[in-house]
Design an enzyme around this catalytic site. Structure first.
Site, short mmCIF file in Angstrom:
data_model
loop_
_atom_site.label_atom_id
_atom_site.label_comp_id
_atom_site.label_asym_id
_atom_site.label_seq_id
_atom_site.Cartn_x
_atom_site.Cartn_y
_atom_site.Cartn_z
N HIS A 106 -2.13 -5.25 1.60
CA HIS A 106 -3.46 -6.00 1.20
C HIS A 106 -3.11 -7.52 1.09
CE1 HIS A 106 -7.36 -7.01 -0.44
NE2 HIS A 106 -6.76 -7.67 -1.31
N THR A 130 -5.49 -6.99 10.78
CA THR A 130 -5.78 -5.56 10.19
C THR A 130 -5.12 -4.33 10.82
OG1 THR A 130 -7.81 -6.41 9.39
CG2 THR A 130 -7.59 -4.16 9.13
N LYS A 158 0.74 -1.25 0.09
CA LYS A 158 -0.04 -0.04 -0.02
C LYS A 158 0.93 1.44 -0.06
CE LYS A 158 -3.91 -2.10 2.23
NZ LYS A 158 -4.79 -2.14 3.43
N PHE A 215 -15.12 4.07 7.10
CA PHE A 215 -13.84 4.41 6.90
C PHE A 215 -13.67 4.66 5.15
CE2 PHE A 215 -13.93 0.07 7.95
CZ PHE A 215 -13.46 -0.82 6.63
N ASN A 274 -1.97 0.18 6.78
CA ASN A 274 -1.44 -0.94 7.20
C ASN A 274 -0.64 -1.88 6.37
OD1 ASN A 274 -3.60 -1.97 5.55
ND2 ASN A 274 -4.73 -2.71 7.22
P1 ATP Z 1 -7.11 -5.69 3.45
O1 ATP Z 1 -8.50 -6.15 2.67
O2 ATP Z 1 -6.59 -4.59 2.77
O3 ATP Z 1 -6.07 -6.85 3.35
P2 ATP Z 1 -8.25 -6.41 5.88
O4 ATP Z 1 -8.86 -7.52 5.01
O5 ATP Z 1 -7.50 -7.02 6.92
O6 ATP Z 1 -7.39 -5.40 4.91
P3 ATP Z 1 -10.73 -5.16 5.74
O7 ATP Z 1 -11.63 -5.21 6.93
O8 ATP Z 1 -10.76 -5.89 4.44
O9 ATP Z 1 -9.11 -5.57 6.39
O10 ATP Z 1 -10.28 -3.64 5.47
C1 ATP Z 1 -9.84 -3.24 4.55
C2 ATP Z 1 -9.08 -2.00 4.69
O11 ATP Z 1 -9.68 -0.93 5.18
C3 ATP Z 1 -8.04 -2.25 5.81
O12 ATP Z 1 -6.93 -2.94 5.40
C4 ATP Z 1 -7.76 -0.91 6.41
O13 ATP Z 1 -6.81 -0.29 5.31
C5 ATP Z 1 -8.87 -0.28 6.16
N1 ATP Z 1 -9.72 -0.29 7.23
C6 ATP Z 1 -10.27 -1.37 7.79
N2 ATP Z 1 -10.97 -1.02 9.11
C7 ATP Z 1 -10.66 0.32 9.12
C8 ATP Z 1 -10.92 1.39 10.39
N3 ATP Z 1 -11.89 1.04 11.14
N4 ATP Z 1 -10.42 2.80 10.36
C9 ATP Z 1 -9.76 2.91 9.26
N5 ATP Z 1 -9.49 2.27 8.11
C10 ATP Z 1 -9.74 0.98 8.24
MG MG Z 2 -10.02 -7.43 3.39
#
Ligand code: ATP
Ligand code: MG
Length: 139
Positions: free
Chosen positions: A117, A93, A11, A59, A114
């Site tokens: 992905h 996450t 990212k 978010f 973070n």
């Molecule tokens: P990714 O899909 O990016 O691999 P993930 O599967 O661990 O991450 P998801 O729940 O799919 O988490 O959320 C997608 C992305 O949205 C997160 O990686 C993060 O960048 C952002 N995100 C998730 N929760 C929050 C939050 N509470 N506040 C801000 N950003 C968030």
């Molecule tokens: Mg995800």
């Protein structure tokens, strides 16, 4: 049947801090092989489409803004049990909850920014890989 493939992005927070090489090194050392890879920058529209499943989440606007803020690396990775093993390699996450030694624990700044992905299912790995790569760009 398991595809043994997953999809990842390094990212904008991580590419802009110069962590791309170190993150790829960890991914390769963990046994993943790279089947497609691209250095690119998403438009807001593309970032919005990619994360459309999160459209209703509070978010979402912040996520779209962030994911289009700088370059990313997109890649298709292969390994036995790729989706689950890659989620384990990257960690939770929220980096505050990520296990020691995971990519997010080492490189991520916050729950939003973070570092990486990782696809959450074989089905989404295929959809996300198709979002970025044509047949000619994968091996
Ligand atoms: P990714 O899909 O990016 O691999 P993930 O599967 O661990 O991450 P998801 O729940 O799919 O988490 O959320 C997608 C992305 O949205 C997160 O990686 C993060 O960048 C952002 N995100 C998730 N929760 C929050 C939050 N509470 N506040 C801000 N950003 C968030
Ligand atoms: Mg995800």
């Amino acid at each position: 049947m398991m595809s043994n493939r997953t999809f990842t992005m390094i990212k904008p927070d991580a590419t802009s801090k110069g962590y791309t090489g170190a993150i790829l090194d960890q991914i390769i050392k963990a046994g993943f092989s790279i089947k497609a890879m691209k250095w690119t920058k998403l438009t807001k529209e593309q970032a919005g489409l990619f994360y459309e499943v999160h459209k209703e989440r509070p978010f979402y606007p912040e996520l779209v803004e962030f994911m289009s803020s700088d370059k990313i690396v997109a890649a298709i990775l292969e390994k036995e049990n790729a989706v689950a093993d890659f989620r384990e390699l990257i960690g939770a996450t929220n980096p505050a909850n990520a296990a020691d030694g995971t990519i997010r624990k080492i490189f991520a700044a916050s729950i939003g920014e973070n570092a990486v992905h990782g696809s959450d299912s074989d089905e989404n790995a295929a959809i996300e890989g198709d979002f970025f790569f044509s047949k000619l760009e994968r091996f």
